[in-house]
Design a protein around this motif. Structure first.
Motif, short mmCIF file in Angstrom:
data_model
loop_
_atom_site.label_atom_id
_atom_site.label_comp_id
_atom_site.label_asym_id
_atom_site.label_seq_id
_atom_site.Cartn_x
_atom_site.Cartn_y
_atom_site.Cartn_z
N PHE A 27 71.51 49.06 69.77
CA PHE A 27 69.98 49.36 70.48
C PHE A 27 70.16 48.77 71.43
CE2 PHE A 27 67.67 52.38 67.45
CZ PHE A 27 68.56 53.57 67.77
N LYS A 28 70.17 48.47 72.73
CA LYS A 28 69.48 47.74 73.96
C LYS A 28 68.47 46.74 73.29
CE LYS A 28 66.90 47.14 78.34
NZ LYS A 28 66.00 47.96 78.82
N GLY A 29 68.15 45.05 73.34
CA GLY A 29 67.55 44.15 72.81
C GLY A 29 68.21 43.45 71.72
N SER A 30 69.24 43.67 71.11
CA SER A 30 69.77 43.44 69.31
C SER A 30 70.21 42.09 70.35
CB SER A 30 71.39 44.36 69.01
OG SER A 30 70.36 45.43 68.83
N ASP A 31 70.32 41.15 69.32
CA ASP A 31 70.74 39.51 69.52
C ASP A 31 72.71 40.22 69.35
OD1 ASP A 31 68.30 38.60 70.21
OD2 ASP A 31 67.90 38.80 67.48
N ILE A 32 73.33 39.25 69.74
CA ILE A 32 74.88 38.73 69.62
C ILE A 32 74.81 37.13 69.70
CG2 ILE A 32 77.53 39.82 70.58
CD1 ILE A 32 75.56 42.24 69.87
N SER A 33 75.75 36.86 68.46
CA SER A 33 76.02 35.53 68.25
C SER A 33 77.00 35.20 69.71
CB SER A 33 76.84 35.62 67.24
OG SER A 33 77.02 34.45 67.21
N GLY A 34 76.42 34.06 70.18
CA GLY A 34 77.19 32.35 71.03
C GLY A 34 78.78 32.55 70.47
N LYS A 35 78.61 32.23 69.20
CA LYS A 35 79.80 31.95 68.46
C LYS A 35 80.93 33.22 67.91
CE LYS A 35 77.49 27.79 67.51
NZ LYS A 35 76.95 26.94 66.00
N THR A 36 82.22 32.04 67.91
CA THR A 36 83.11 33.63 67.39
C THR A 36 84.31 32.75 66.80
OG1 THR A 36 84.56 33.89 69.01
CG2 THR A 36 83.11 34.97 69.58
N ALA A 83 81.57 40.38 80.84
CA ALA A 83 82.00 40.57 82.20
C ALA A 83 80.65 40.95 83.58
CB ALA A 83 83.06 40.94 82.08
N ASP A 84 80.77 42.68 82.58
CA ASP A 84 79.89 44.13 83.15
C ASP A 84 78.88 44.23 82.53
OD1 ASP A 84 79.50 44.99 80.81
OD2 ASP A 84 81.19 46.51 80.78
N GLY A 85 78.31 43.07 82.05
CA GLY A 85 76.22 42.41 82.49
C GLY A 85 76.01 43.30 80.86
N THR A 86 76.44 43.66 80.12
CA THR A 86 75.90 44.65 79.04
C THR A 86 75.09 42.96 77.94
OG1 THR A 86 77.63 46.02 79.30
CG2 THR A 86 76.70 46.29 76.78
N LEU A 87 76.30 42.88 78.32
CA LEU A 87 75.30 40.91 77.29
C LEU A 87 75.43 39.67 78.02
CD1 LEU A 87 77.67 40.42 74.32
CD2 LEU A 87 76.11 41.70 73.72
N VAL A 88 74.22 39.62 78.29
CA VAL A 88 73.62 38.70 78.99
C VAL A 88 72.91 37.07 77.89
CG1 VAL A 88 73.16 40.10 80.60
CG2 VAL A 88 70.76 39.28 79.04
N PRO A 89 73.29 35.93 78.97
CA PRO A 89 72.95 35.26 78.00
C PRO A 89 71.73 34.77 77.45
CG PRO A 89 74.37 34.62 79.57
CD PRO A 89 73.66 35.85 79.73
N ASN A 90 71.48 34.06 75.99
CA ASN A 90 69.65 34.31 75.62
C ASN A 90 70.07 32.99 74.14
OD1 ASN A 90 67.20 35.02 75.01
ND2 ASN A 90 68.30 35.68 72.89
N THR A 137 71.79 44.20 76.72
CA THR A 137 70.69 44.90 78.13
C THR A 137 70.95 46.35 77.94
OG1 THR A 137 72.62 44.99 79.58
CG2 THR A 137 71.49 42.80 78.86
N LYS A 138 71.64 47.28 77.24
CA LYS A 138 71.35 48.46 77.23
C LYS A 138 72.21 48.85 75.98
CE LYS A 138 76.08 49.13 79.41
NZ LYS A 138 76.64 50.55 80.61
N ASP A 139 71.31 49.99 75.50
CA ASP A 139 72.24 50.33 74.03
C ASP A 139 73.98 51.01 74.36
OD1 ASP A 139 69.53 51.50 72.83
OD2 ASP A 139 69.43 53.39 73.92
N SER A 140 74.53 51.07 73.25
CA SER A 140 75.66 50.28 73.30
C SER A 140 76.44 51.02 72.57
CB SER A 140 76.53 49.09 73.43
OG SER A 140 75.69 49.00 75.11
N ILE A 141 77.47 51.75 72.17
CA ILE A 141 78.23 52.49 71.43
C ILE A 141 79.98 52.01 70.93
CG2 ILE A 141 79.70 54.53 72.69
CD1 ILE A 141 78.79 56.54 70.30
N LEU A 142 79.87 51.98 69.58
CA LEU A 142 80.68 51.50 69.12
C LEU A 142 81.54 51.95 68.32
CD1 LEU A 142 79.10 48.03 68.59
CD2 LEU A 142 81.50 48.36 69.86
#
Length: 295
Positions: free
Chosen positions: A210-219, A236-243, A250-255
């Motif tokens: 879901f949109k608003g979910s956190d994604i780790s900055g480290k891998t 690259a396409d803006g689906t993830l923005v720095p926080n 930034t939007k609901d995304s499917i995996l």
């Protein structure tokens, strides 16, 4: 109340990748799906020489995305001969017309506008239309008829493998749910690790983060290569923005799996079925086992 539908697909030359004519029982609409390489053969189909709407489609992969263009014409085949020169991205066209003479210019302009707006809102495909066409003015009864047409059109598009009109997140009405048969898509799951919090949902075509979910900055080196490439594309396409030190979706995304979603959130190798937890503290795996036991 939800009910089954009978969809008939006629393979013109017996090949599933060739020209297909699609109908729904007791519906006056019809569809023709055709690969670009067979476009010249549509001249022999009277069903495609009527007023209607069409989708020019490029089916790619989850990593690169899909594209679509939505148009209308009073003679779809004639219009497509021009689109073949003006649009070069597509490899398949799906045409929707009527078996009778009841689709007018006003109807197809209305359909084009609504379908473009729905596709943009669904945000599954990149829509190549420059803007949303103006919605034609129709009597209330005609609007309702066209909305019913769109409902059936959605079914056919999905049956043919293109969910361009379907929202990624599943939002179902309780009245469409059979109480004794709960669906996995009705459950919302959460995953928290360190200062990262994410929410998602298992749907028929994958796991929706879901949109608003956190994604780790480290891998870590344990991350599968596919998740790293998805992560890089989303940045690259803006689906993830720095926080702060991490990223925000930034939007609901499917995996394709709950594990890929968990790995992206944590930045390390994770088991999705074990990581995602519902509001009652049950893992995704546990909920799946409960639902299987109830069948």
């Amino acid at each position: 109340m939800a009910f089954g539908r009978k969809v008939t697909i006629y393979l013109a030359d017996g090949a599933p990748s060739g020209i297909r004519h699609v109908e729904i029982a007791n519906w006056s609409g019809q569809a023709i799906a055709c690969p670009r390489s067979r476009l010249n053969e549509l001249k022999d189909w009277s069903e495609a020489q009527r007023p209607g709407v069409y989708f020019l489609l490029e089916k790619q992969t989850a990593e690169t995305g899909d594209r679509a263009y939505i148009g209308e014409s009073e003679n779809v085949v004639k219009r497509l001969s021009q689109q073949d020169k003006n649009q070069d991205f597509w490899n398949e066209v799906i045409i929707f017309t009527s078996k009778d003479e009841n689709l007018t210019k006003g109807h197809i302009k209305y359909l084009e506008s609504r379908l473009t707006a729905i596709s943009i809102e669904a945000d599954r495909y990149k829509i190549e239309n420059g803007n949303t066409p103006t919605e034609s003015l129709l009597p209330r009864a005609d609007k309702d008829s066209m909305e019913e047409y769109i409902h059936n059109l959605r079914i056919i598009m999905g049956t043919l493998g293109h969910r361009v009109l379907e929202p990624i997140k599943v939002v179902e009405s309780l009245q469409n749910e059979v109480p004794s048969k709960p669906k996995l898509s009705r459950f919302i799951f959460n995953f928290s690790i360190r200062d990262l919090n994410a929410t998602g949902q298992q749907t028929d075509d994958g796991f929706v983060l879901f949109k608003g979910s956190d994604i780790s900055g480290k891998t870590s080196k344990s991350m599968p290569g596919k998740t790293l490439s998805i992560r890089e594309k989303w940045i690259a396409d803006g689906t993830l923005v720095p926080n702060g030190e991490n990223f925000k979706l930034t939007k609901d995304s499917i995996l394709s799996s709950s594990s890929y979603a968990a790995v992206l959130v944590a930045g390390t190798s994770r088991s999705g079925p074990q990581s995602w937890i519902d509001e009652n503290g049950r893992s995704l795996k546990a909920v799946e086992e409960i639902l299987l036991a109830e069948t």
